[in-house]
Design a protein around this motif. Sequence first.
Motif, PDB file in Angstrom:
ATOM      1  N   CYS A  59       0.840  -1.203   0.000  1.00 48.21           N
ATOM      2  CA  CYS A  59       0.000   0.000   0.000  1.00 48.21           C
ATOM      3  C   CYS A  59       0.875   1.254   0.000  1.00 48.21           C
ATOM      4  O   CYS A  59       0.571   2.226  -0.696  1.00 48.21           O
ATOM      5  CB  CYS A  59      -0.930  -0.003   1.215  1.00 48.21           C
ATOM      6  SG  CYS A  59      -2.244  -1.240   1.146  1.00 48.21           S
ATOM      7  N   ARG A  60       1.956   1.211   0.776  1.00 46.98           N
ATOM      8  CA  ARG A  60       2.841   2.382   0.793  1.00 46.98           C
ATOM      9  C   ARG A  60       3.459   2.602  -0.578  1.00 46.98           C
ATOM     10  O   ARG A  60       3.577   3.740  -1.041  1.00 46.98           O
ATOM     11  CB  ARG A  60       3.929   2.201   1.853  1.00 46.98           C
ATOM     12  CG  ARG A  60       3.437   2.341   3.281  1.00 46.98           C
ATOM     13  CD  ARG A  60       4.588   2.468   4.251  1.00 46.98           C
ATOM     14  NE  ARG A  60       5.395   1.259   4.301  1.00 46.98           N
ATOM     15  CZ  ARG A  60       5.162   0.242   5.116  1.00 46.98           C
ATOM     16  NH1 ARG A  60       4.141   0.295   5.948  1.00 46.98           N
ATOM     17  NH2 ARG A  60       5.937  -0.827   5.112  1.00 46.98           N
ATOM     18  N   ALA A  61       3.866   1.514  -1.231  1.00 48.40           N
ATOM     19  CA  ALA A  61       4.462   1.646  -2.561  1.00 48.40           C
ATOM     20  C   ALA A  61       3.437   2.183  -3.561  1.00 48.40           C
ATOM     21  O   ALA A  61       3.750   3.041  -4.397  1.00 48.40           O
ATOM     22  CB  ALA A  61       5.005   0.298  -3.020  1.00 48.40           C
ATOM     23  N   ALA A  62       2.199   1.681  -3.482  1.00 49.28           N
ATOM     24  CA  ALA A  62       1.158   2.171  -4.391  1.00 49.28           C
ATOM     25  C   ALA A  62       0.853   3.639  -4.117  1.00 49.28           C
ATOM     26  O   ALA A  62       0.647   4.432  -5.049  1.00 49.28           O
ATOM     27  CB  ALA A  62      -0.104   1.326  -4.244  1.00 49.28           C
ATOM     28  N   ALA A  69       1.249   9.242  -5.472  1.00 49.34           N
ATOM     29  CA  ALA A  69       1.711  10.583  -5.122  1.00 49.34           C
ATOM     30  C   ALA A  69       2.616  11.150  -6.208  1.00 49.34           C
ATOM     31  O   ALA A  69       2.533  12.335  -6.537  1.00 49.34           O
ATOM     32  CB  ALA A  69       2.438  10.551  -3.779  1.00 49.34           C
ATOM     33  N   ALA A  70       3.481  10.290  -6.766  1.00 45.17           N
ATOM     34  CA  ALA A  70       4.368  10.756  -7.829  1.00 45.17           C
ATOM     35  C   ALA A  70       3.574  11.192  -9.057  1.00 45.17           C
ATOM     36  O   ALA A  70       3.873  12.217  -9.686  1.00 45.17           O
ATOM     37  CB  ALA A  70       5.367   9.663  -8.194  1.00 45.17           C
ATOM     38  N   LEU A 108       0.894  15.463  -0.588  1.00 43.42           N
ATOM     39  CA  LEU A 108       1.155  14.258  -1.381  1.00 43.42           C
ATOM     40  C   LEU A 108       2.328  13.474  -0.821  1.00 43.42           C
ATOM     41  O   LEU A 108       2.339  12.242  -0.852  1.00 43.42           O
ATOM     42  CB  LEU A 108       1.425  14.641  -2.838  1.00 43.42           C
ATOM     43  CG  LEU A 108       0.218  15.140  -3.636  1.00 43.42           C
ATOM     44  CD1 LEU A 108       0.648  15.564  -5.034  1.00 43.42           C
ATOM     45  CD2 LEU A 108      -0.846  14.063  -3.741  1.00 43.42           C
ATOM     46  N   GLU A 109       3.331  14.179  -0.306  1.00 44.13           N
ATOM     47  CA  GLU A 109       4.485  13.483   0.269  1.00 44.13           C
ATOM     48  C   GLU A 109       4.102  12.669   1.499  1.00 44.13           C
ATOM     49  O   GLU A 109       4.773  11.690   1.832  1.00 44.13           O
ATOM     50  CB  GLU A 109       5.563  14.499   0.645  1.00 44.13           C
ATOM     51  CG  GLU A 109       6.241  15.133  -0.558  1.00 44.13           C
ATOM     52  CD  GLU A 109       7.264  16.186  -0.156  1.00 44.13           C
ATOM     53  OE1 GLU A 109       7.923  16.747  -1.049  1.00 44.13           O
ATOM     54  OE2 GLU A 109       7.402  16.433   1.063  1.00 44.13           O
ATOM     55  N   GLN A 142       0.688  16.049 -11.863  1.00 42.64           N
ATOM     56  CA  GLN A 142      -0.563  16.725 -12.185  1.00 42.64           C
ATOM     57  C   GLN A 142      -0.666  18.070 -11.472  1.00 42.64           C
ATOM     58  O   GLN A 142      -1.110  19.062 -12.055  1.00 42.64           O
ATOM     59  CB  GLN A 142      -1.741  15.837 -11.810  1.00 42.64           C
ATOM     60  CG  GLN A 142      -1.843  14.556 -12.618  1.00 42.64           C
ATOM     61  CD  GLN A 142      -3.004  13.689 -12.170  1.00 42.64           C
ATOM     62  OE1 GLN A 142      -3.783  14.075 -11.307  1.00 42.64           O
ATOM     63  NE2 GLN A 142      -3.116  12.503 -12.758  1.00 42.64           N
ATOM     64  N   VAL A 143      -0.259  18.094 -10.190  1.00 43.90           N
ATOM     65  CA  VAL A 143      -0.301  19.356  -9.442  1.00 43.90           C
ATOM     66  C   VAL A 143       0.623  20.387 -10.090  1.00 43.90           C
ATOM     67  O   VAL A 143       0.255  21.545 -10.291  1.00 43.90           O
ATOM     68  CB  VAL A 143       0.091  19.111  -7.973  1.00 43.90           C
ATOM     69  CG1 VAL A 143       0.310  20.433  -7.248  1.00 43.90           C
ATOM     70  CG2 VAL A 143      -0.990  18.304  -7.268  1.00 43.90           C
TER      71      VAL A 143
END
Length: 858
Positions: free
Chosen positions: A711-714, A719-720, A818-819, A725-726
């Motif tokens: 889940c952290r990797a996903a 986030a990347a 996001l981070e 997009q941001v």
Amino acid sequence: MPTRPFALGRSRPLSGDPGAAAARPLELPAHHLVTHGVVVGMTGSGKTGLVMVLVEEALRSGVPVLMVDVKGDLPNLLFTFPELSPVEFEPWVDPAAAARDGRGTADVAAELAARWRAGLAGSGLGPADVAALRARMAPRLLTPGTTAGEPIHVLSALETPSSLWDEDEEAAREALSASLSLLLRLVGRDPDPARSREHVLLAHLAERRLRERRAAGLEELLADLAAPPIAAVGALDVDEFFAPKERQALARELNTLLASPTFATWRKGAPLDVAGWLAPDAQSGKTPAVIVSVAHLEDDERLLVLGLLFDQLLSWMRGLSGTSDLRALVVFDEVFGFLPPHPANPPTKRPLLALLKQARAFGVGVVLATQNPMDLDYKALSNAGAWFVGRLQTDADRERVVEGLSGADGGAGGVDAAALSATLKALPPRTFFVRDVHMQPPSFLAETRFSLSWLRGPVTRREIGRLVRGVSPPPPAPPPAAPPSASPAPHAASGPPPAAPAPPAASAPAARSPAPLSPPPPVGPGGTVVLDPRRAPPVPASHAARRGEAARASAGAAAPASPPPPASPAAPPAPPEGWRSLYAHAPAAAPEGFRYIPWVACSVVAHLRDAKLGIALNQTQLLAAPLLPDGRPDLSRVTRLDPALLSPSPAAGARFAALPAPLAKRAAAQAAARALREHAYRTTEAAVAVHRELGLAQAEGEPLEAFAARCRAAAARLAAAERQQVIGRFAPRIARLGERIAAAKARYDQAEAEVAALPGAVGAALLGLVAGRETARRAGTQRDRATAKLERARAEWTEADAALRDLHAAQAAELSALEQLPHRAAEGIETKRLVPRKNDVEVAFVALAWAATLAGTA
């Protein structure tokens, strides 16, 4: 001699009967993998299981295997337990996970052992096959950058003189170039062998030493950088090619790396020698099984180390003679990010492309596996001759796979693209669409067999250390079985025939030789009961006397008359129509001392699904309950049986209780089976960890910690992507404000110049004296207008600058949020309770299960 085919499981045609009648054993000729293989499938599709089966079959066939492990799953190959006993599983059971389920590690280990025995039995395998695999392979678990396993000296080609400089200069130079590229990447310099001045200079200095059979370690290279032993590089003087100040800066950076304690781990351990790793042991004849685990490394470190490894692999391969047989197998699980589409070009891409294009000529097969087919270079993968495609969740993934299959030979083996996409969407776990260009027909469905290794899931760094310590010494030999406390009771001449030997699956509990007067009820792994203790009273004292009398009778002594056995038939009653018969493990007693009583058993398969989360679990249970006099099952005493501890035939000489009379009617038999099915529907459930926001679900057998890491990797990938997009969303507004600021500044500069060109208050007074009052008034008006214009420009500039700062602050806040996504990913994990729908519970078969109990019970 050709390598034996790989037994992967069963195959079925794409069209026709989907049942077992249409399935055939799937034997993949080993040389088919010389043209490489690709395995794709989403989480839970059985992709890692198929990869492990391919590895096991290669080792069973004597083919050396080099495995690249990115996420920690491939060390599961070392979980080969020859006896498949709970004692072997228990040390590797997570106590915390067991405690969360309210169970002990012994219970979990017993359940795992039972599941693996049953799964292997369904594939026609057993403990003997596991023991044979363990005895055949010579495993090595290599861990670059850490001493958790066997460390690797990644710069051995640079720091250790090699005979390759005399035997294969090109291969030696490629190995040196790869080591220098890694070294330069570690200090942040350009690693390109053709364009980097640092690389060219160090290559000249190192090659000069290595050709003279001298070490070219960092210490020696630092000395050569300070005082180069060569006068020129190419057509230029060495100082002109690389100025002394620049050489000094490079030397300082290399010295900092040399002094780092972390870097010391990279310079010790086994040399990076693929030829030595894959060479069979001449003395033992065992087959190398080399696992290079980089799961503990950062992404950049993985790319560097694996780029160096694949370069070394290429050098070794190019020194081989040509062959059409499978000489070695290279397996790379989770290749995502290491072979990306154009224009990305990580250090691993070039050697992987070269392997896919050239390795087939040398008998080296490559198998790549991934769950993200969108992120692979499909032009490269079109070189693969065998594709194994599991279930894919997204339309984009399915379209990309269909495109890749079509690109391999201009079509997907006669399968319509739309039909193929629909097939991929509906594949169940452990079932794959196979496209093999060497087979006829080239396309079919494959159901993989159960793996001989326990697929435990990702292995931690600490567990790797335990595994490596367990690999080095041979497994201890099991102690010899203790002789039974009493010799088997022979039968009298007029008595029943001697008991037949128990089947292998049921003999393990009996080998513990229970005391003859108080036999414990045989209990299988996971707590499954094969003898109901509530219906087994203590052995009558006369039983021991009967055994002694039988022994005297066999020795010729006159035996006193013994009481007749209970009136029970000596042959098993026929089961109801459509039922089969199963027999439980017998107690430790002579056959005439016990009898079988009837239970009803039902093999039930419950399908637990959640389409939104992509969960598809299948729970198979063999449920049993004693029969009441009216033929109904006693649902208050339903238990779960272990198929591995049941036999299709009874012990010879045993007696049987009568069946309840109502079972002679078809309706009563159907009602008994239906009652057990209803019981399974009401009681079957599963708890699965899910992350709804990410759309992820815990895979079968996946530890919670591993799912949290996934889940952290996903979340990190999400986030990347959202970060881009941001940035893209804010960029136009930032650009417009920048243009606005620039325009306001230009107007301010112009107004400031105009104000500066006009006379001030003193100048206006002097102008009035000289040119008259009217001229002075006009000059003052012009100055006032210019000053107002200057203030407006200043205000516009200030306002635009403040808006830009606010916009940057808003962007920074969104990027900061996001981070935090990967760190907060575990907060979104929740438990999903799955229960089957009524139509999702299937009955595989119904059986009359004969429970062995002591004679005289009701």
